[in-house]
Design a protein around this motif. Sequence first.
Motif, PDB file in Angstrom:
ATOM      1  N   GLU A 348      12.990   1.034  -0.103  1.00 48.74           N
ATOM      2  CA  GLU A 348      11.729   1.121  -0.832  1.00 48.74           C
ATOM      3  C   GLU A 348      11.329   2.575  -1.006  1.00 48.74           C
ATOM      4  OE1 GLU A 348       8.609  -1.241   0.803  1.00 48.74           O
ATOM      5  OE2 GLU A 348       9.668  -3.139   0.518  1.00 48.74           O
ATOM      6  N   GLY A 349      10.633   2.847  -2.110  1.00 48.84           N
ATOM      7  CA  GLY A 349      10.084   4.168  -2.374  1.00 48.84           C
ATOM      8  C   GLY A 349       8.679   4.041  -2.916  1.00 48.84           C
ATOM      9  N   HIS A 350       7.910   5.127  -2.845  1.00 49.70           N
ATOM     10  CA  HIS A 350       6.490   5.063  -3.196  1.00 49.70           C
ATOM     11  C   HIS A 350       6.107   6.224  -4.108  1.00 49.70           C
ATOM     12  CE1 HIS A 350       5.664   1.959  -0.080  1.00 49.70           C
ATOM     13  NE2 HIS A 350       6.710   2.541   0.494  1.00 49.70           N
ATOM     14  N   ALA A 362       4.768  -3.110  -7.986  1.00 49.21           N
ATOM     15  CA  ALA A 362       6.086  -2.973  -7.362  1.00 49.21           C
ATOM     16  C   ALA A 362       7.158  -3.418  -8.336  1.00 49.21           C
ATOM     17  CB  ALA A 362       6.161  -3.795  -6.078  1.00 49.21           C
ATOM     18  N   HIS A 363       8.289  -2.712  -8.338  1.00 48.03           N
ATOM     19  CA  HIS A 363       9.400  -3.006  -9.242  1.00 48.03           C
ATOM     20  C   HIS A 363      10.691  -3.085  -8.425  1.00 48.03           C
ATOM     21  CE1 HIS A 363       6.653  -1.818 -12.527  1.00 48.03           C
ATOM     22  NE2 HIS A 363       6.331  -0.806 -11.728  1.00 48.03           N
ATOM     23  N   ARG A 364      11.380  -4.196  -8.530  1.00 49.12           N
ATOM     24  CA  ARG A 364      12.676  -4.340  -7.861  1.00 49.12           C
ATOM     25  C   ARG A 364      13.786  -3.965  -8.841  1.00 49.12           C
ATOM     26  NH1 ARG A 364      14.397  -6.607  -3.276  1.00 49.12           N
ATOM     27  NH2 ARG A 364      12.287  -7.394  -2.866  1.00 49.12           N
ATOM     28  N   VAL A 365      14.642  -3.041  -8.429  1.00 43.40           N
ATOM     29  CA  VAL A 365      15.697  -2.521  -9.290  1.00 43.40           C
ATOM     30  C   VAL A 365      16.884  -3.496  -9.306  1.00 43.40           C
ATOM     31  CG1 VAL A 365      17.257  -0.590  -9.723  1.00 43.40           C
ATOM     32  CG2 VAL A 365      14.977  -0.168  -8.769  1.00 43.40           C
ATOM     33  N   ARG A 366      17.365  -3.809 -10.496  1.00 46.11           N
ATOM     34  CA  ARG A 366      18.497  -4.724 -10.639  1.00 46.11           C
ATOM     35  C   ARG A 366      19.747  -4.178  -9.939  1.00 46.11           C
ATOM     36  NH1 ARG A 366      18.809  -6.929 -16.881  1.00 46.11           N
ATOM     37  NH2 ARG A 366      16.938  -8.260 -16.832  1.00 46.11           N
ATOM     38  N   ALA A 368      20.486  -3.340  -7.211  1.00 47.64           N
ATOM     39  CA  ALA A 368      20.336  -2.372  -6.124  1.00 47.64           C
ATOM     40  C   ALA A 368      19.475  -2.918  -5.001  1.00 47.64           C
ATOM     41  CB  ALA A 368      19.741  -1.061  -6.641  1.00 47.64           C
ATOM     42  N   GLY A 369      18.532  -3.795  -5.354  1.00 50.15           N
ATOM     43  CA  GLY A 369      17.642  -4.352  -4.343  1.00 50.15           C
ATOM     44  C   GLY A 369      16.559  -3.402  -3.889  1.00 50.15           C
ATOM     45  N   ILE A 370      16.499  -2.211  -4.474  1.00 52.68           N
ATOM     46  CA  ILE A 370      15.487  -1.221  -4.096  1.00 52.68           C
ATOM     47  C   ILE A 370      14.165  -1.553  -4.781  1.00 52.68           C
ATOM     48  CG2 ILE A 370      14.828   1.216  -4.287  1.00 52.68           C
ATOM     49  CD1 ILE A 370      17.799   1.920  -4.056  1.00 52.68           C
ATOM     50  N   VAL A 371      13.080  -1.481  -4.015  1.00 50.30           N
ATOM     51  CA  VAL A 371      11.738  -1.748  -4.539  1.00 50.30           C
ATOM     52  C   VAL A 371      10.989  -0.423  -4.653  1.00 50.30           C
ATOM     53  CG1 VAL A 371       9.551  -2.943  -4.200  1.00 50.30           C
ATOM     54  CG2 VAL A 371      11.697  -4.048  -3.528  1.00 50.30           C
ATOM     55  N   ILE A 372      10.469  -0.150  -5.842  1.00 44.08           N
ATOM     56  CA  ILE A 372       9.698   1.078  -6.065  1.00 44.08           C
ATOM     57  C   ILE A 372       8.240   0.689  -6.259  1.00 44.08           C
ATOM     58  CG2 ILE A 372       9.383   3.106  -7.518  1.00 44.08           C
ATOM     59  CD1 ILE A 372      12.318   2.932  -8.268  1.00 44.08           C
ATOM     60  N   HIS A 373       7.388   1.210  -5.382  1.00 48.45           N
ATOM     61  CA  HIS A 373       5.956   0.916  -5.416  1.00 48.45           C
ATOM     62  C   HIS A 373       5.229   2.015  -6.196  1.00 48.45           C
ATOM     63  CE1 HIS A 373       6.210  -2.254  -2.280  1.00 48.45           C
ATOM     64  NE2 HIS A 373       7.194  -1.506  -1.817  1.00 48.45           N
ATOM     65  N   GLN A 374       4.264   1.618  -7.004  1.00 51.42           N
ATOM     66  CA  GLN A 374       3.398   2.555  -7.702  1.00 51.42           C
ATOM     67  C   GLN A 374       1.959   2.307  -7.250  1.00 51.42           C
ATOM     68  OE1 GLN A 374       4.726   1.504 -11.748  1.00 51.42           O
ATOM     69  NE2 GLN A 374       5.497   3.593 -11.964  1.00 51.42           N
ATOM     70  N   HIS A 375       1.390   3.318  -6.603  1.00 49.19           N
ATOM     71  CA  HIS A 375       0.022   3.238  -6.085  1.00 49.19           C
ATOM     72  C   HIS A 375      -0.881   4.116  -6.947  1.00 49.19           C
ATOM     73  CE1 HIS A 375       1.785   1.563  -2.344  1.00 49.19           C
ATOM     74  NE2 HIS A 375       2.706   2.498  -2.503  1.00 49.19           N
ATOM     75  N   ALA A 376      -2.115   3.710  -7.123  1.00 46.59           N
ATOM     76  CA  ALA A 376      -3.078   4.474  -7.914  1.00 46.59           C
ATOM     77  C   ALA A 376      -4.300   4.801  -7.059  1.00 46.59           C
ATOM     78  CB  ALA A 376      -3.501   3.695  -9.151  1.00 46.59           C
ATOM     79  N   LEU A 377      -4.671   6.082  -7.023  1.00 49.38           N
ATOM     80  CA  LEU A 377      -5.880   6.529  -6.331  1.00 49.38           C
ATOM     81  C   LEU A 377      -6.960   6.833  -7.363  1.00 49.38           C
ATOM     82  CD1 LEU A 377      -4.511   9.035  -3.644  1.00 49.38           C
ATOM     83  CD2 LEU A 377      -5.315   6.713  -3.265  1.00 49.38           C
ATOM     84  N   ASP A 378      -8.119   6.257  -7.196  1.00 45.48           N
ATOM     85  CA  ASP A 378      -9.250   6.537  -8.076  1.00 45.48           C
ATOM     86  C   ASP A 378     -10.010   7.726  -7.493  1.00 45.48           C
ATOM     87  OD1 ASP A 378     -11.413   6.638  -9.708  1.00 45.48           O
ATOM     88  OD2 ASP A 378     -12.106   4.591  -9.334  1.00 45.48           O
ATOM     89  N   LEU A 379      -9.871   8.905  -8.113  1.00 43.48           N
ATOM     90  CA  LEU A 379     -10.500  10.112  -7.581  1.00 43.48           C
ATOM     91  C   LEU A 379     -12.003  10.143  -7.787  1.00 43.48           C
ATOM     92  CD1 LEU A 379      -7.890  12.855  -8.583  1.00 43.48           C
ATOM     93  CD2 LEU A 379      -8.030  11.482  -6.501  1.00 43.48           C
ATOM     94  N   ASP A 380     -12.549   9.209  -8.563  1.00 46.45           N
ATOM     95  CA  ASP A 380     -14.002   9.180  -8.791  1.00 46.45           C
ATOM     96  C   ASP A 380     -14.756   8.512  -7.641  1.00 46.45           C
ATOM     97  OD1 ASP A 380     -13.722  10.426 -11.210  1.00 46.45           O
ATOM     98  OD2 ASP A 380     -13.676   8.576 -12.369  1.00 46.45           O
ATOM     99  N   GLN A 381     -14.042   7.851  -6.749  1.00 42.69           N
ATOM    100  CA  GLN A 381     -14.727   7.132  -5.671  1.00 42.69           C
ATOM    101  C   GLN A 381     -15.105   8.076  -4.533  1.00 42.69           C
ATOM    102  OE1 GLN A 381     -12.168   4.391  -3.396  1.00 42.69           O
ATOM    103  NE2 GLN A 381     -10.389   5.403  -4.290  1.00 42.69           N
ATOM    104  N   GLU A 382     -15.878   7.556  -3.596  1.00 44.29           N
ATOM    105  CA  GLU A 382     -16.341   8.344  -2.460  1.00 44.29           C
ATOM    106  C   GLU A 382     -15.166   8.717  -1.557  1.00 44.29           C
ATOM    107  OE1 GLU A 382     -19.483   9.473  -1.891  1.00 44.29           O
ATOM    108  OE2 GLU A 382     -19.801   8.727  -3.929  1.00 44.29           O
TER     109      GLU A 382
END
Length: 400
Positions: A348-350, A362-366, A368-382
């Motif tokens: 897995e990667g992030h 999350a995306h699983r690569v054909r 390969a079995g590797i899962v790539i995670h995409q995280h989003a941070l909202d910079l407007d929050q506290e």
Amino acid sequence: MTPVVELVEHAPSVSVALPDAVGRALAAGDVLDTAPDPYTPGRWTLRAGSKVGAVAVAVPGADEPFTVRVVPKTPIARLFFLLGYSLDPKGGWRDGEVEVAEHRDLLPALAHAVERQVDRALRQGLLQGYRATEETALVVRGRIREAEQIRRRFGAALPVEVAYDEFTTDIAENRILRAAIERLLRLPGVPRDVRRRLLHQRARLVDVTAVVRGQPLPDWRPTRLNARYHRALRLARAVLEDASAEHAPGGLRIDGFLFDMNKLFEDFVTVALSEAFRGSVHTCRFQDPHHLDEASAIRMKPDFVLYGPDRRPCAVMDAKYKAEKRGGYPDGDLYQMLAYCTALGLGEGHLVYAKGNAPHAAHRVRHAGIVIHQHALDLDQEPSGLLGDIITIARHMTEA
């Protein structure tokens, strides 16, 4: 010619009437995406990227310089939280501690913050310390530099080449503070009341040797004795290192201050993640070099690699200061993370972005079995929400 142009980071380009020399100076300075307007002679298209702040080009014969201000999309108070946390997670600024909300532009807010931190550092007087000194004297002080005495004086008794430790205020910490103040006083756009207070702080440091422009800054180390200086020194170094535009292409002088939001976001995410893993069995490394191929010819440096107690990589992360567009995040980021995971032997990667339409995907690569995670941070929050999101990402990184 318009004396002041205001742009927003990553906003569409604007067409501005400029002398060719000024346009070329801005283009050579790697400050903006700058090009001649192909349809209108005498006009240039300006587009801001990820660098925010202000720069001024001194125009010969003009009463005032041409100034470009790049406004960040992130609120100023939140930007300073990111900066303060990345510089010092334990002593970083929290909302209300550095009163910058009244400033819409980065440079006035930065100058205000530096002046306030310097004032707090100097309230108990200037810090003193020992400085190694070598000089020629008429009396013996400290120890005699015998080799220099023989080489220079040919056996004469006086004068004497001596070396000693002097207890003085002219130490690295005070030199760095004065250098930051001098730098801010030269920049365009510092409000008059802030400039007046900066001049007062410079007067308190008048007996401290000024750092010559172009020379490296003196080194300092955080200790218990200089604890009251820590925040001011970290902010001062942010002003002085890797953030200033100061050169003279084609005889025109460019002076300014710019923050690269790419680097600021990357620094915040990596430092905040390392704090989330503090006290655990894991070890965190930033920009740790690895190789993609067996021959070690293709080098790669992920922003953040997490190691387990066996000292083997167990997670990898890259920070991307870009918002999700209508078509999604760039595919190139996924390819890059896939290469990291393959080379490090991870399943897995992030990827962590500044903002997105969903907090996690999350995306699983054909094949390969590797899962790539995409995280989003909202910079407007506290800040508490931001750090809570970081903890959630850290939890994802250890669940694989």
